[in-house]
Design a protein around this motif. Structure first.
Motif, short mmCIF file in Angstrom:
data_model
loop_
_atom_site.label_atom_id
_atom_site.label_comp_id
_atom_site.label_asym_id
_atom_site.label_seq_id
_atom_site.Cartn_x
_atom_site.Cartn_y
_atom_site.Cartn_z
N TYR A 1 0.85 -1.18 0.00
CA TYR A 1 0.00 0.00 0.00
C TYR A 1 0.89 1.23 0.00
O TYR A 1 2.11 1.15 0.23
CB TYR A 1 -0.95 0.01 1.20
N ARG B 1 1.05 5.68 0.96
CA ARG B 1 0.48 6.78 1.72
C ARG B 1 1.14 8.08 1.30
O ARG B 1 2.37 8.12 1.09
CB ARG B 1 0.69 6.55 3.22
N LYS C 1 -9.73 10.92 5.86
CA LYS C 1 -8.69 10.39 4.98
C LYS C 1 -9.32 9.98 3.66
O LYS C 1 -10.53 9.75 3.59
CB LYS C 1 -8.03 9.17 5.62
N VAL D 1 -9.08 7.11 0.65
CA VAL D 1 -8.54 5.79 0.31
C VAL D 1 -8.89 5.50 -1.15
O VAL D 1 -10.06 5.52 -1.54
CB VAL D 1 -9.12 4.70 1.21
N PHE E 1 -4.36 7.46 0.97
CA PHE E 1 -3.88 6.08 0.93
C PHE E 1 -4.32 5.42 -0.37
O PHE E 1 -5.36 5.78 -0.94
CB PHE E 1 -4.44 5.27 2.10
N VAL F 1 -5.95 2.52 8.23
CA VAL F 1 -6.32 3.92 8.04
C VAL F 1 -6.94 4.49 9.30
O VAL F 1 -6.79 5.67 9.61
CB VAL F 1 -7.27 4.07 6.83
#
Length: 355
Positions: A16, A18, A33, A35, A62, A96
């Motif tokens: 992943y 960020r 956040k 995603v 993310f 997250v």
């Protein structure tokens, strides 16, 4: 910049990335956040243009590789929408920390909608970027549900009880998989660039660089062919109507109207009508049309970033409590003569963002 990391989900290694907010001031209120979920055959790298633009607006962003794609492991099992939705739910809750807006492209949009419906309040909103997933008129959806006697979700949960279990995945013989994999790789190595550029019809040059190389690299991983092969056994899919009805928050349909894979403008409006449906949704659906193809986040990232930022600001302002009837259909500016493409890159954001 973008930071890449790995974590384990159900014993499998998954990549992943960020991108921390680049201009968040001390003492500023906590923001949702964001995603990002990629489409079939892609990876989190396809969001490398969009992530810094969102981070520059103060958002922590993310993106993850779905199991079986990108740099995630590719185990032999039955891949389905429920498997990937479970991975997204776990990622949002465990890494997250919830309080997230989900955004996904193609099948990633469909999976984001499903994960958002299941996450409930942990998902503040969902952004559909030329999303996959079946969507029909509300009347037809209601008729199907009456004939079935329940939702697809309920029917799927009862699948095994009715003796219709899809059972465990049985892999193809190794020799057959190797032959199929070799043939597929030859096809991909000669056709991938042409295929990718066809879904970037407005700015095909945006498909150049490392995108094709990344797709080919990932397709050569051990187990990659099994991801496609396992798709022969799938449970019934929840259509977008069912997911939109269940999701309590706002939805942004950010649609590249030059998508060659379907009638993108008509599909966007159908998603808007489906969300209103019987009026049971507590959220509002905004339809935002862009001059782009199937992957607007990579073909026109500045325009997509502007649309997402406006949407999330509305979420922060309490827009999630508005009524579903307040469906906003935004229209494209008039196209130029000829192909309708924009000549100067510097004018893209003003020319692409719907008025």
């Amino acid at each position: 910049g973008i930071e890449y990391s790995y974590y384990r989900w159900q014993g499998n290694l998954v990549r992943y990335c960020r991108c921390p907010p680049s201009n968040q001031k001390a003492g500023s209120p906590k923001r949702p956040k964001i995603v990002l979920v990629h489409g079939f055959g892609a990876s989190c790298e396809q969001y490398s243009k969009l992530m810094p633009l969102l981070a520059a607006e103060g958002f922590e962003v993310f993106a993850l590789d779905l199991l079986g794609f990108g740099h995630a492991e590719k185990p032999r099992l039955t891949y389905s929408q429920y498997l990937w939705e479970g991975q997204i739910r776990h990622f949002v809750l465990s890494l997250v920390g919830g309080d997230a807006v989900l955004a996904g492209n193609s099948i990633g949009g469909y999976l984001s909608m499903g994960a958002g419906a299941d996450l409930g309040g942990a998902s503040r909103g969902v952004v559909l970027l030329n999303s996959a997933g079946r969507v029909i008129e509300s009347g037809a959806f209601e008729e199907e549900e009456r004939e079935r006697g329940c939702s697809v979700e309920t029917a799927t949960r009862e699948y095994k009880q009715r003796g219709d279990s899809i059972g465990p995945f049985k892999p193809f013989p190794e020799r057959l998989l190797r032959a199929f994999g070799a043939a597929l790789f030859v096809y991909l190595s000669t056709s991938t660039e042409k295929i990718v550029k066809s879904v970037y019809p407005v700015f095909p040059e945006e498909a150049e660089g490392g995108l094709v190389d990344a797709i080919l690299r990932d397709a050569g991983d051990p187990g990659a062919i099994g991801v496609i092969a396992s798709g022969r056994k799938l449970p019934p899919q929840r259509c977008q109507n069912e997911l939109l009805r269940r999701f309590p928050g706002p939805v942004l349909v950010c649609q590249g109207v030059k998508d060659p894979l379907n009638d993108a403008p008509a599909r966007a409006r159908l998603l808007g009508r489906a969300a209103r449906g019987d009026g049971s949704s507590a959220g509002v659906t905004t339809v935002h049309e862009l001059l782009a193809g199937h992957c607007p986040h990579d073909e026109a990232p500045a325009a997509v970033a502007a649309a997402i930022v406006e949407f999330v600001r509305d979420v922060e302002g309490g827009g999630s409590g508005r009524k579903a009837e307040r469906w906003i259909a935004e229209t494209l500016p008039e196209e130029t003569s000829g192909s309708g493409s924009v000549e100067k890159k510097g004018e893209r954001e003003s020319d692409l963002v719907a008025a």
